[in-house]
Design a protein around this motif. Sequence first.
Motif, PDB file in Angstrom:
ATOM      1  N   ALA A 145      75.953  30.249  70.141  1.00 56.02           N
ATOM      2  CA  ALA A 145      77.194  31.003  70.003  1.00 56.02           C
ATOM      3  C   ALA A 145      77.002  32.482  70.334  1.00 56.02           C
ATOM      4  CB  ALA A 145      77.735  30.857  68.589  1.00 56.02           C
ATOM      5  N   TYR A 146      75.809  33.015  70.118  1.00 53.98           N
ATOM      6  CA  TYR A 146      75.571  34.423  70.399  1.00 53.98           C
ATOM      7  C   TYR A 146      75.676  34.709  71.893  1.00 53.98           C
ATOM      8  CZ  TYR A 146      73.926  34.356  65.636  1.00 53.98           C
ATOM      9  OH  TYR A 146      73.840  34.191  64.287  1.00 53.98           O
ATOM     10  N   PHE A 147      75.145  33.817  72.698  1.00 55.12           N
ATOM     11  CA  PHE A 147      75.251  33.971  74.148  1.00 55.12           C
ATOM     12  C   PHE A 147      76.704  33.852  74.595  1.00 55.12           C
ATOM     13  CE2 PHE A 147      75.092  32.289  78.504  1.00 55.12           C
ATOM     14  CZ  PHE A 147      74.357  33.292  79.108  1.00 55.12           C
ATOM     15  N   ALA A 148      77.416  32.891  74.040  1.00 53.85           N
ATOM     16  CA  ALA A 148      78.827  32.707  74.401  1.00 53.85           C
ATOM     17  C   ALA A 148      79.657  33.921  74.003  1.00 53.85           C
ATOM     18  CB  ALA A 148      79.376  31.441  73.735  1.00 53.85           C
ATOM     19  N   ILE A 149      79.412  34.469  72.825  1.00 54.57           N
ATOM     20  CA  ILE A 149      80.159  35.640  72.378  1.00 54.57           C
ATOM     21  C   ILE A 149      79.834  36.854  73.245  1.00 54.57           C
ATOM     22  CG2 ILE A 149      80.394  37.285  70.478  1.00 54.57           C
ATOM     23  CD1 ILE A 149      80.086  34.855  68.594  1.00 54.57           C
ATOM     24  N   ALA A 150      78.575  37.042  73.589  1.00 54.42           N
ATOM     25  CA  ALA A 150      78.194  38.189  74.422  1.00 54.42           C
ATOM     26  C   ALA A 150      78.837  38.109  75.801  1.00 54.42           C
ATOM     27  CB  ALA A 150      76.675  38.256  74.545  1.00 54.42           C
ATOM     28  N   THR A 151      78.827  36.943  76.412  1.00 54.13           N
ATOM     29  CA  THR A 151      79.445  36.824  77.735  1.00 54.13           C
ATOM     30  C   THR A 151      80.965  36.895  77.656  1.00 54.13           C
ATOM     31  OG1 THR A 151      79.341  34.409  77.600  1.00 54.13           O
ATOM     32  CG2 THR A 151      77.521  35.532  78.715  1.00 54.13           C
ATOM     33  N   TRP A 152      81.525  36.424  76.551  1.00 53.67           N
ATOM     34  CA  TRP A 152      82.975  36.544  76.367  1.00 53.67           C
ATOM     35  C   TRP A 152      83.364  38.013  76.209  1.00 53.67           C
ATOM     36  CZ3 TRP A 152      85.733  37.361  71.507  1.00 53.67           C
ATOM     37  CH2 TRP A 152      87.104  37.278  71.660  1.00 53.67           C
ATOM     38  N   CYS A 153      82.551  38.797  75.498  1.00 52.49           N
ATOM     39  CA  CYS A 153      82.819  40.232  75.354  1.00 52.49           C
ATOM     40  C   CYS A 153      82.757  40.945  76.699  1.00 52.49           C
ATOM     41  CB  CYS A 153      81.824  40.856  74.379  1.00 52.49           C
ATOM     42  SG  CYS A 153      82.098  40.363  72.673  1.00 52.49           S
ATOM     43  N   VAL A 154      81.820  40.556  77.537  1.00 53.53           N
ATOM     44  CA  VAL A 154      81.744  41.145  78.874  1.00 53.53           C
ATOM     45  C   VAL A 154      83.003  40.808  79.672  1.00 53.53           C
ATOM     46  CG1 VAL A 154      80.509  41.024  81.072  1.00 53.53           C
ATOM     47  CG2 VAL A 154      79.244  41.222  78.956  1.00 53.53           C
ATOM     48  N   ALA A 155      83.445  39.561  79.587  1.00 50.20           N
ATOM     49  CA  ALA A 155      84.652  39.171  80.302  1.00 50.20           C
ATOM     50  C   ALA A 155      85.869  39.926  79.780  1.00 50.20           C
ATOM     51  CB  ALA A 155      84.874  37.657  80.158  1.00 50.20           C
ATOM     52  N   GLU A 156      85.975  40.107  78.480  1.00 46.87           N
ATOM     53  CA  GLU A 156      87.106  40.853  77.915  1.00 46.87           C
ATOM     54  C   GLU A 156      87.032  42.327  78.287  1.00 46.87           C
ATOM     55  OE1 GLU A 156      89.915  39.957  76.174  1.00 46.87           O
ATOM     56  OE2 GLU A 156      89.311  37.965  76.847  1.00 46.87           O
ATOM     57  N   ALA A 157      85.840  42.899  78.321  1.00 46.51           N
ATOM     58  CA  ALA A 157      85.706  44.305  78.703  1.00 46.51           C
ATOM     59  C   ALA A 157      86.120  44.528  80.147  1.00 46.51           C
ATOM     60  CB  ALA A 157      84.259  44.760  78.480  1.00 46.51           C
ATOM     61  N   PHE A 158      85.754  43.609  81.016  1.00 51.09           N
ATOM     62  CA  PHE A 158      86.127  43.762  82.420  1.00 51.09           C
ATOM     63  C   PHE A 158      87.599  43.465  82.655  1.00 51.09           C
ATOM     64  CE2 PHE A 158      81.777  44.317  83.326  1.00 51.09           C
ATOM     65  CZ  PHE A 158      81.742  44.954  84.557  1.00 51.09           C
ATOM     66  N   LYS A 159      88.224  42.739  81.749  1.00 53.64           N
ATOM     67  CA  LYS A 159      89.653  42.485  81.890  1.00 53.64           C
ATOM     68  C   LYS A 159      90.441  43.785  81.713  1.00 53.64           C
ATOM     69  CE  LYS A 159      91.879  40.003  78.801  1.00 53.64           C
ATOM     70  NZ  LYS A 159      92.399  38.855  78.048  1.00 53.64           N
ATOM     71  N   TRP A 160      89.920  44.694  80.906  1.00 52.59           N
ATOM     72  CA  TRP A 160      90.607  45.953  80.647  1.00 52.59           C
ATOM     73  C   TRP A 160      90.320  47.001  81.710  1.00 52.59           C
ATOM     74  CZ3 TRP A 160      94.474  46.136  77.436  1.00 52.59           C
ATOM     75  CH2 TRP A 160      94.547  45.182  76.445  1.00 52.59           C
ATOM     76  N   LEU A 161      89.369  46.780  82.576  1.00 50.52           N
ATOM     77  CA  LEU A 161      89.054  47.778  83.634  1.00 50.52           C
ATOM     78  C   LEU A 161      90.054  47.751  84.759  1.00 50.52           C
ATOM     79  CD1 LEU A 161      85.197  47.628  83.912  1.00 50.52           C
ATOM     80  CD2 LEU A 161      86.594  49.382  82.883  1.00 50.52           C
TER      81      LEU A 161
END
Length: 161
Positions: A145-161
């Motif tokens: 789950a830690y890997f999934a959460i980290a990659t999900w955070c990256v995807a959410e951060a790039f959604k706001w760019l």
Amino acid sequence: MDFARLFPEGNFWKGNVEMKKPSLKFQGPRIEVLPSLKKRMLLAITLVAVTFSLFPLFFSGGYIIRFFIKLFMWVALAESWNTITGYTKRVDFGHIVFTGTSAYITSILAISVGIQWGLAAIAGIIVAVLLALFVGLPTRRLHGAYFAIATWCVAEAFKWL
């Protein structure tokens, strides 16, 4: 009790039986591809590649070209998802970030800057690979789950760019 009759290879408790070391070699079934099948597969792949390379020459409609571009983009995305989830058993939500970054850089370079489409695509791929290294190096030791959460955070951060 007669140990010689129970254990004909020797008495383990008295030390006259050698322990066999386990074999570390892979003992599974070997699957060999027939040479004729290899040739047919190579011929089929070559035929498909040549057909799709010549496809834009015969079909000039924008819809057909866009359809096949999107089709192959989704095929590439599905293959990358299969590779990371199927073989490494990691759930990754960052694939679309790298695909989107590559597409964005390619379109900006081709449309705004005026670079030839092939060179812009190569530049987009290089930027996406560098971004993948930037994200992948810190997250490579995470699992579950830690890997999934980290990659999900990256995807959410790039959604706001």
